[in-house]
Design a protein around this motif. Structure first.
Motif, mmCIF file in Angstrom:
data_model
loop_
_atom_site.group_PDB
_atom_site.id
_atom_site.type_symbol
_atom_site.label_atom_id
_atom_site.label_comp_id
_atom_site.label_asym_id
_atom_site.label_seq_id
_atom_site.Cartn_x
_atom_site.Cartn_y
_atom_site.Cartn_z
ATOM 1 N N THR A 216 22.474 5.994 2.505
ATOM 2 C CA THR A 216 22.523 4.755 1.713
ATOM 3 C C THR A 216 21.159 4.492 1.077
ATOM 4 O O THR A 216 21.056 4.087 -0.089
ATOM 5 C CB THR A 216 22.935 3.554 2.592
ATOM 6 N N PHE A 217 20.106 4.725 1.877
ATOM 7 C CA PHE A 217 18.745 4.564 1.343
ATOM 8 C C PHE A 217 18.544 5.427 0.100
ATOM 9 O O PHE A 217 18.104 4.952 -0.944
ATOM 10 C CB PHE A 217 17.700 4.929 2.404
ATOM 11 N N TRP A 218 18.881 6.737 0.240
ATOM 12 C CA TRP A 218 18.629 7.651 -0.880
ATOM 13 C C TRP A 218 19.483 7.270 -2.091
ATOM 14 O O TRP A 218 19.017 7.345 -3.238
ATOM 15 C CB TRP A 218 18.893 9.106 -0.458
ATOM 16 N N ASP A 219 20.711 6.840 -1.869
ATOM 17 C CA ASP A 219 21.569 6.403 -2.978
ATOM 18 C C ASP A 219 20.979 5.170 -3.664
ATOM 19 O O ASP A 219 20.923 5.091 -4.896
ATOM 20 C CB ASP A 219 22.983 6.070 -2.466
ATOM 21 N N ILE A 250 9.627 6.980 3.324
ATOM 22 C CA ILE A 250 8.498 6.077 3.027
ATOM 23 C C ILE A 250 7.757 6.551 1.768
ATOM 24 O O ILE A 250 7.448 5.755 0.876
ATOM 25 C CB ILE A 250 7.544 5.990 4.247
ATOM 26 N N VAL A 251 7.530 7.856 1.697
ATOM 27 C CA VAL A 251 6.802 8.404 0.545
ATOM 28 C C VAL A 251 7.618 8.209 -0.740
ATOM 29 O O VAL A 251 7.077 7.794 -1.784
ATOM 30 C CB VAL A 251 6.475 9.907 0.781
ATOM 31 N N ALA A 252 8.934 8.451 -0.653
ATOM 32 C CA ALA A 252 9.785 8.298 -1.842
ATOM 33 C C ALA A 252 9.860 6.836 -2.281
ATOM 34 O O ALA A 252 9.826 6.529 -3.485
ATOM 35 C CB ALA A 252 11.185 8.841 -1.545
ATOM 36 N N LEU A 253 9.955 5.936 -1.311
ATOM 37 C CA LEU A 253 9.996 4.502 -1.634
ATOM 38 C C LEU A 253 8.696 4.086 -2.326
ATOM 39 O O LEU A 253 8.714 3.364 -3.332
ATOM 40 C CB LEU A 253 10.214 3.682 -0.346
ATOM 41 N N ALA A 254 7.588 4.562 -1.784
ATOM 42 C CA ALA A 254 6.277 4.223 -2.361
ATOM 43 C C ALA A 254 6.167 4.752 -3.796
ATOM 44 O O ALA A 254 5.631 4.071 -4.672
ATOM 45 C CB ALA A 254 5.155 4.790 -1.495
ATOM 46 N N LYS A 255 6.693 5.961 -4.023
ATOM 47 C CA LYS A 255 6.618 6.552 -5.376
ATOM 48 C C LYS A 255 7.354 5.694 -6.387
ATOM 49 O O LYS A 255 7.040 5.682 -7.568
ATOM 50 C CB LYS A 255 7.224 7.955 -5.362
ATOM 51 N N LYS A 256 8.373 4.987 -5.923
ATOM 52 C CA LYS A 256 9.147 4.126 -6.826
ATOM 53 C C LYS A 256 8.543 2.716 -6.896
ATOM 54 O O LYS A 256 9.122 1.811 -7.489
ATOM 55 C CB LYS A 256 10.596 4.087 -6.345
ATOM 56 N N GLY A 257 7.401 2.532 -6.236
ATOM 57 C CA GLY A 257 6.724 1.235 -6.295
ATOM 58 C C GLY A 257 7.138 0.273 -5.202
ATOM 59 O O GLY A 257 6.751 -0.898 -5.217
ATOM 60 N N GLY A 258 7.925 0.736 -4.232
ATOM 61 C CA GLY A 258 8.412 -0.141 -3.169
ATOM 62 C C GLY A 258 7.416 -0.310 -2.039
ATOM 63 O O GLY A 258 6.305 0.227 -2.073
ATOM 64 N N VAL A 319 -0.096 3.974 5.433
ATOM 65 C CA VAL A 319 -1.242 4.106 4.528
ATOM 66 C C VAL A 319 -1.602 5.577 4.354
ATOM 67 O O VAL A 319 -1.860 6.045 3.243
ATOM 68 C CB VAL A 319 -2.454 3.297 5.062
ATOM 69 N N LYS A 320 -1.564 6.317 5.471
ATOM 70 C CA LYS A 320 -1.957 7.729 5.421
ATOM 71 C C LYS A 320 -1.001 8.558 4.543
ATOM 72 O O LYS A 320 -1.434 9.367 3.737
ATOM 73 C CB LYS A 320 -1.952 8.280 6.852
ATOM 74 N N ILE A 321 0.302 8.313 4.694
ATOM 75 C CA ILE A 321 1.250 9.187 3.975
ATOM 76 C C ILE A 321 1.625 8.642 2.593
ATOM 77 O O ILE A 321 2.032 9.401 1.725
ATOM 78 C CB ILE A 321 2.542 9.439 4.798
ATOM 79 N N ALA A 322 1.508 7.311 2.395
ATOM 80 C CA ALA A 322 2.031 6.728 1.147
ATOM 81 C C ALA A 322 1.044 5.806 0.437
ATOM 82 O O ALA A 322 1.324 5.361 -0.670
ATOM 83 C CB ALA A 322 3.319 5.957 1.442
ATOM 84 N N GLY A 323 -0.088 5.523 1.084
ATOM 85 C CA GLY A 323 -1.117 4.715 0.424
ATOM 86 C C GLY A 323 -1.090 3.246 0.806
ATOM 87 O O GLY A 323 -0.095 2.729 1.325
ATOM 88 N N ILE A 324 -2.180 2.577 0.492
ATOM 89 C CA ILE A 324 -2.376 1.168 0.886
ATOM 90 C C ILE A 324 -1.411 0.227 0.148
ATOM 91 O O ILE A 324 -1.156 -0.882 0.589
ATOM 92 C CB ILE A 324 -3.855 0.753 0.655
ATOM 93 N N ASN A 325 -0.843 0.703 -0.982
ATOM 94 C CA ASN A 325 0.066 -0.161 -1.751
ATOM 95 C C ASN A 325 1.492 -0.176 -1.216
ATOM 96 O O ASN A 325 2.366 -0.827 -1.777
ATOM 97 C CB ASN A 325 0.106 0.292 -3.215
ATOM 98 N N ALA A 326 1.734 0.585 -0.125
ATOM 99 C CA ALA A 326 3.118 0.783 0.323
ATOM 100 C C ALA A 326 3.461 0.037 1.613
ATOM 101 O O ALA A 326 4.550 0.224 2.154
ATOM 102 C CB ALA A 326 3.374 2.283 0.528
ATOM 103 N N VAL A 327 2.562 -0.823 2.086
ATOM 104 C CA VAL A 327 2.801 -1.430 3.399
ATOM 105 C C VAL A 327 2.646 -2.950 3.382
ATOM 106 O O VAL A 327 1.819 -3.484 2.642
ATOM 107 C CB VAL A 327 1.885 -0.777 4.478
ATOM 108 N N GLY A 328 3.492 -3.619 4.183
ATOM 109 C CA GLY A 328 3.446 -5.075 4.298
ATOM 110 C C GLY A 328 3.936 -5.512 5.670
ATOM 111 O O GLY A 328 4.041 -4.697 6.589
ATOM 112 N N ILE A 329 4.266 -6.806 5.778
ATOM 113 C CA ILE A 329 4.619 -7.394 7.077
ATOM 114 C C ILE A 329 6.011 -8.025 7.013
ATOM 115 O O ILE A 329 6.275 -8.895 6.192
ATOM 116 C CB ILE A 329 3.603 -8.507 7.467
ATOM 117 N N GLY A 330 6.899 -7.585 7.922
ATOM 118 C CA GLY A 330 8.232 -8.210 8.067
ATOM 119 C C GLY A 330 8.525 -8.361 9.546
ATOM 120 O O GLY A 330 9.247 -7.570 10.135
ATOM 121 N N SER A 331 7.960 -9.393 10.150
ATOM 122 C CA SER A 331 7.857 -9.482 11.627
ATOM 123 C C SER A 331 9.184 -9.374 12.361
ATOM 124 O O SER A 331 9.279 -8.760 13.407
ATOM 125 C CB SER A 331 7.182 -10.799 12.008
ATOM 126 N N ASP A 332 10.233 -10.001 11.818
ATOM 127 C CA ASP A 332 11.510 -10.123 12.543
ATOM 128 C C ASP A 332 11.392 -11.070 13.738
ATOM 129 O O ASP A 332 12.197 -11.019 14.670
ATOM 130 C CB ASP A 332 12.000 -8.738 13.024
#
Ligand SMILES: [Zn+2]
Length: 388
Positions: A216-219, A250-258, A319-332
Motif C-alpha cells: 500500500t505504501f509503494w502504491d 524511508i529513502v523513497a519517501l524522502a526522495k519524494k519530499g515526505g 538522518v543517516k539514510i535519508a537526510g535531516i529533511n526526512a524526520v519529524g515527531i509523531g509521538s502517539d
C-alpha cells in the motif's frame, strides 16, 4: 586489564559522541523551535468526558503538560476503531471524534488552543503564544468508501488521513492483518484506493502511510502527486515490526519530499520491547478501553521499556539514510501502552532537545525535526491542491 581498557575505549567513544549542554541552552533552543507533534490520541479519552485541562491524570497528555513541553501545534487523532465498520458506524464515530477536538478541546480552552488547517495558521497561532490544534483521521474506513465523505471531512478541517488503521479496509491493505486468515487483501491499493489518494491530493489533505501494508505504501507513493508522510512510524531496521518502515521505504519517501514522524511506542523503538510484548500486545489491543488491570500489570512486570536514547537512535538512522529533511515527531501519546524512559508524557519534550543537542544536532537541525520538515510537507500538499 583488558576489561579496563575495553571500558576506557567505550568511555572515549561515548564522550566523542556527546557534548555537555547546559539547562539554559536547552531552554533557549527549545523555546525557539516550533514543535509540531502529528499524532496524539487523547481524543479517545476526551470523547468520553475526560477534561484535557485537568493537570493530574494517569495519561500522557494534558494542557499544563503540553505547555511545559512547549507544544506549538498538535494534530489530534480522529481515530476510528475497526469495530465501527460493524453496522456502518465509522462515519458516525469520525464525526464524534471531530466534535471532541472542536468542542471538548478547542472551544473549552480558547486561550490555549486555536483551530488550524494550514501551515500558515500554525505559524501565526504559534506567534500568538497559543497551541495550533489540527486533526487527522486515523483509519481510511472512516470515509465508508465515499469520496463525498472524504470531501466533507476536508471541509470540517481534517488535514491528513491514515489510509488504514490496523485493519485492511475495502480499498487498502493494512500492515496489521497481513497474516490474518480470512481477511480479503488487495495487493496494496485498489483502483478506488488510488482515487482516494488522488482526491486527497486535489483537496490538499496529507496522505498518511503509517499503519499501511508495504505494498500500500509503494502504491500510495507512486500515485500521490504530493509528498506523502508517516504521521507516527519508526524504523524497521532497528525494531523489526510491520508498523515500522524499512530503510528502502524511508529513502523513497524522502526522495519524494515526505517525512517520517518518529513514533514513541516502546515496541516500535526497541527490539527488546517488541520481543517481550509480542504475545501480550494483541490481547491488550483487544481489551482496549476496558482498562484491564491484570494485563496492564503483567505488561509492567515483564516488558522492558524503551529509552530516550532509542528515540534518538531512530532519528539518527533516518538522518543517516535519508537526510535531516526526512524526520519529524509523531509521538502517539495516549495511543500507546509503553512510553520511553525520559519521554513519559508531553511535558518531557525538552529532554529530547537536550539529548539531540548532546548528540551534536544543531538548533537548525532541531527546528527541522520538530516542525520545519512537516511545515514543508504541508505547504507542498497545499501547493499541489492549488494547482488542481
Ligand atoms: Zn496509530
Amino acid at each position: 586489564m583488558r576489561t579496563i581498557c575495553g571500558f576506557l575505549v567505550l568511555m572515549a567513544i561515548c564522550f566523542a559522541q556527546t557534548r555537555s549542554v547546559t539547562d539554559a541552552e536547552v531552554q533557549k533552543i527549545h523555546k525557539s523551535v516550533l514543535l509540531i507533534d502529528t499524532h496524539n490520541d487523547i481524543t479517545s479519552r476526551t470523547v468520553t468526558g475526560y477534561d484535557i485541562g485537568k493537570a493530574e491524570n494517569d495519561g500522557h497528555t494534558n494542557l499544563k503538560a503540553m505547555r511545559e513541553g512547549g507544544l506549538g501545534a498538535q494534530f489530534f487523532a480522529v481515530y476510528v476503531a475497526a469495530n465501527y465498520t460493524n453496522g456502518n458506524r465509522s462515519a458516525w464515530r469520525a464525526l464524534e471524534m471531530i466534535d471532541t477536538v472542536k468542542h471538548d478541546i478547542i472551544a473549552r480552552y480558547p486561550n490555549d488552543f486555536v483551530f488550524a488547517t494550514t501551515a500558515d495558521d500554525i505559524e501565526r497561532i504559534h506567534k500568538q503564544g497559543k497551541i495550533a490544534a489540527l486533526m487527522g483521521i486515523e483509519g481510511g474506513h472512516a470515509i465508508e468508501d465515499s469520496l463525498r465523505l472524504l470531501r466533507d471531512y476536508y471541509e470540517l478541517g481534517i488535514r491528513y488521513m491514515t489510509l488504514t488503521h490496523a485493519n485492511t479496509n475495502n480499498w487498502a491493505d493494512s500492515s496489521g492483518d497481513m497474516d490474518k486468515a480470512g481477511v480479503k487483501h488487495h495487493d496494496g491499493l485498489t483502483d478506488f484506493g488510488k482515487q482516494v489518494v488522488r482526491e486527497m491530493n486535489r483537496l490538499g489533505m496529507m496522505v498518511d502511510i503509517s499503519h499501511v501494508a508495504d505494498k500500500t505504501f509503494w502504491d500510495a507513493l507512486a500515485v500521490s502527486s504530493a509528498p506523502p508522510f508517516a504521521s507516527h512510524s519508526s524504523c524497521r531496521a532497528i525494531s523489526n515490526v510491520p508498523r515500522n518502515m524499512t530503510d528502502d521505504m524511508i529513502v523513497a519517501l524522502a526522495k519524494k519530499g515526505g517525512v517520517v514522524q518518529v513514533n514513541f511506542a516502546c515496541e516500535f523503538l526497541s527490539q527488546k520491547t517488541a520481543d517481550a510484548s509480542k504475545e501480550l500486545l494483541p490481547k491488550m489491543a483487544a481489551a482496549r478501553g476496558e482498562n484491564n488491570r491484570a494485563l496492564m500489570e503483567e505488561y509492567r512486570k515483564t516488558v522492558p521499556p524503551a529509552s530516550l536514547a532509542d528515540v534518538v537512535a531512530h532519528i539518527d538512522r533516518i538522518v543517516k539514510i535519508a537526510g535531516i529533511n526526512a524526520v519529524g515527531i509523531g509521538s502517539d501519546f495516549d495511543g500507546i501502552q509503553c512510553v520511553p524512559q525520559g519521554l513519559e508524557d508531553v511535558s518531557k519534550f525538552p529532554n529530547l532537545t537536550r539529548a539531540l543537542l548532546e548528540k551534536g544536532y544543531s538548533a537548525d537541525d532541531i527546528r527541522k525535526i520538530y516542525g520545519g520538515n512537516l511545515l514543508r510537507v504541508m505547504r507542498a500538499v497545499e501547493a499541489v491542491a492549488r494547482r488542481q
